[in-house]
Each structure stands twice: as C-alpha cells, then as structure tokens.
Design a protein around this motif. Structure first.
Motif, PDB file in Angstrom:
ATOM      1  N   ASP A   1     -15.976  -5.094  36.203  1.00  0.00           N
ATOM      2  CA  ASP A   1     -15.371  -5.400  37.499  1.00  0.00           C
ATOM      3  C   ASP A   1     -16.348  -5.144  38.644  1.00  0.00           C
ATOM      4  N   LYS A   2     -17.271  -4.193  38.452  1.00  0.00           N
ATOM      5  CA  LYS A   2     -18.235  -3.839  39.502  1.00  0.00           C
ATOM      6  C   LYS A   2     -19.608  -4.475  39.268  1.00  0.00           C
TER       7      LYS A   2
ATOM      8  N   PRO B   1     -22.420  -7.107  39.429  1.00  0.00           N
ATOM      9  CA  PRO B   1     -22.780  -8.378  40.082  1.00  0.00           C
ATOM     10  C   PRO B   1     -23.251  -9.418  39.085  1.00  0.00           C
TER      11      PRO B   1
ATOM     12  N   LYS C   1     -20.178 -11.046  37.817  1.00  0.00           N
ATOM     13  CA  LYS C   1     -19.612 -11.859  38.906  1.00  0.00           C
ATOM     14  C   LYS C   1     -20.344 -13.190  39.034  1.00  0.00           C
TER      15      LYS C   1
ATOM     16  N   ASP D   1     -10.686  -5.650  40.973  1.00  0.00           N
ATOM     17  CA  ASP D   1     -10.967  -5.403  42.388  1.00  0.00           C
ATOM     18  C   ASP D   1     -12.003  -6.423  42.871  1.00  0.00           C
ATOM     19  N   ASP D   2     -13.270  -6.218  42.484  1.00  0.00           N
ATOM     20  CA  ASP D   2     -14.321  -7.146  42.907  1.00  0.00           C
ATOM     21  C   ASP D   2     -14.157  -8.528  42.283  1.00  0.00           C
TER      22      ASP D   2
END
Length: 367
Positions: free
Chosen positions: A71-72, A74, A77, A101-102
C-alpha cells in the motif's frame, strides 16, 4: 482443435512478499493459470521497466498481493497506473485485514478477494476471473476445478498453510557476525600477545619464529588490496570502508590457459577475480553463466543505488557485505544462489526508485 492458451496474470507485490508470490503461483498453476513475477521473469540484459510494461500489456490481468507494505510502495503504485493505462483488470488479494490508503484510488472499483480464510476458494475465484479475462471457456458446472483430485487439494492446502505463515511475519534478515571476521579478530589478538611477550623478553626470540607467526595468517586470510572485490560479490569484510561505485564491478580475470585440472569457468566473467574465489557461492558464480550474469546485474543495481544514496553509502556497503556473508554464502546450491540474488536485485532496484521519487518531490533534501 488447437488448445486454448493458458491465461497469465501479472503479480504485483512488495519485495518482502516475493516468497508469497511464488506460493500463489504454484496454487494457481494447478488451475491452469500462469503468473509473471518480477524480478524472476525479467530476461537477462532486459531493462527492468521495459520488462514490467511489456508483461502488464501481455497479461490477462494484474493480481495485487495487498498488504501494508504494498500500500505504501511507489513501485507497486506505478504498476497499477500502468495497468489502468493498459485497461487491465486489477484483482486485489488481501493478505492483511487493512483498508487501502495510498492505493485507494486504484482499487476503488476492484472486486476484493480475501486470503484471510477459505484460501482454496480464494485461489479458485482468482483462477475463474483470470479465465474470464483471457476469454477461456469456463469450466462446465459440476466439473472439478483442480485436476488430480484429493492429492491436488491437499497440495493446495499445504501451499496455503505455508503462505499464511509467510504473509503474517516475513522473516527478518539474519544478523550474525561473519565467521571470517571472528577468525581475523582472534588472529589479531594472538599476534598482539606474541608481540608483547617478545617485547618483555627483549627481542631474544629468533626472527624466523616471528615471521612464521605473522606472515602465515596474513597470507592465508588477506588477498592483495588491489584485487579486493566489491561488496556483495567479493571478499570485503563488513567493516571495510565504502567503495566508490566505479570500484564495484572489478575487471574480469584474465583467461587462463586450458588445463584439465582447472575448475570450470563460465563464459560470462563475473565482477570479481575467479582466481581468488574463496567461498562455495563464489565458485558457483564463476562456473555458471546464469549466476555470473546475475552477479553483473547486481553490480549495476548496486552502482545505480550507490550513486544516489548520498548519505546512506556507508550503511549500504555494510548491508551488502552482511547480505553476502549471511544470505548468499549460506546457500547450499546454484538454485538458492540464483533465487537470493534475484531477490536482492529487486530490493536494490526498488530502493533506488523510492529515493529517486522522493528526490523529485523534495529536490533540496539529501538522501
């Protein structure tokens, strides 16, 4: 009639969940679904980012191993952004009981699958979804999903149990003191005691005795300084000073004349001198094209990270040397050495990408 192509899922995961990804792949394989996992499936010499983009485009969908670390991340992501751009469905497999979250924006419309309970059902649901995305005809109603009957179900249950343990608490990196460091420290103490005794006796001991006690440890334990390999591949102690990035990839050894008694050498030279290979893992790297190529790839990943990790170079050097001694050199065979080297390359690449992104957001901050 031509057999339908097996669907393939791109597995997006944090580097700490690499082993989890491998277990998920084994379970999905029994359902006729293949998985693409980085860094394992990145071809030799292939650019990491290019391989990621191509794998996402060629996949039926993206399977996200969702946890607090991913989730954290990058890196994860960016993979989901590429998936959205390629119009690929995202299948989140939740390993922890948390909410995104992110990654909340990218997972807002995704259908969640929990790994917290009924894990064999979760794998079956992922397989059915992958088959639908690939346009593979669904299994007729009443037909078994897993070929092989009870034995295959038992195997999936075993994978589920292993995956549960791996997902809950990822193993911490070993924190043991290298044996070589202890041996060298012991020899240093012995030489100091001998020198003190000779000093108290007025230097009456024969010179040959002193030479035998001091030169032998140095010759046996210390290679010439000019040939000292770089962290992660050679024989540099953990406490050695930070090496410049250009010194990481040492010049390959000069080819030797053919000799029936000489050890097998790979066609690809690694980043250290194979004539001074000491550990079993170094000898394996010198004898294997695959391991030598991974050694050079790791050297490049380390060099790229070392260039931008301005305030963390000493820590990076010590960490790389500790990894070499406690992880790589503990491997019993070539397959283990290849696996841990790929994992380490993934960690180095992800850290470099993290630092680069943070620097882009805050150019005035040193990392």
């Amino acid at each position: 009639m031509e057999e339908a192509k097996r669907p393939q899922l791109f597995v997006s995961h944090h580097s700490s969940k690499y082993e989890v990804a491998l277990h998920v792949e084994r379970a999905l394989s029994r359902h006729g679904v293949d998985c693409w996992i980085a860094p394992r499936d990145v071809g030799p010499g292939e650019a990491f980012d290019t391989a990621i983009m191509k794998a996402i485009r060629d996949s039926s969908g993206v399977l996200l191993l969702f946890c607090s670390q991913s989730d954290k991340s990058p890196h994860v992501k960016r993979e989901l952004i590429l998936a959205d751009s390629a119009h690929k469905a995202i299948i989140p497999l939740r390993l922890e009981e948390i909410v995104p979250d992110d990654l909340a924006y990218h997972l807002a419309s995704a259908q969640w699958i929990d790994w917290l309970e009924k894990r064999d059902d979760s794998i079956a649901r992922i397989a059915v979804k992958a088959q639908q995305l690939a346009g593979v005809p669904p299994v007729r109603e009443g037909a078994p999903v897993i070929p092989g009957g009870a034995s295959a179900v038992a195997a999936d249950n075993l994978h589920a149990a292993i995956l549960s343990q791996a997902a809950e608490t990822p193993p911490p990196p070993p924190a043991s003191v290298p044996v070589r460091t202890l041996v060298m420290a012991g020899l240093g103490v012995a030489v100091a005691v001998l020198a003190a005794m000779l000093f108290l006796r007025g230097g009456e001991a024969p010179k040959t005795e002193v030479a035998a006690s001091t030169e032998a440890p140095a010759a046996a334990m210390s290679p010439p300084a000019a040939a000292t390999p770089a962290p992660g591949t050679g024989d540099t102690p953990v406490s050695s000073p930070v090496a410049a990035p250009s010194q990481y990839a040492a010049a390959p050894a000069t080819p030797q004349a053919a000799d029936a008694s000489a050890p097998v050498r790979s066609r690809i030279p690694p980043t250290f001198n194979c004539n001074r290979a000491i550990t079993n893992s170094e000898r394996r790297i010198c004898a294997s094209d695959e391991l030598a190529a991974l050694d050079r790839e790791m050297a490049e990943a380390y060099r790229a990270l070392n260039q931008i990790a301005i305030n963390r170079r000493a820590l990076l050097t010590a960490e790389q040397s500790a990894w070499r001694v406690s992880v790589r050199d503990a491997c019993p065979d070539d397959a283990c050495v290849a696996r841990v080297m790929r994992q380490r390359i993934a960690v180095l690449v992800e850290r470099r990408l993290d630092i680069a992104e943070k620097r882009a957001e805050s150019p005035a901050t040193a990392y």
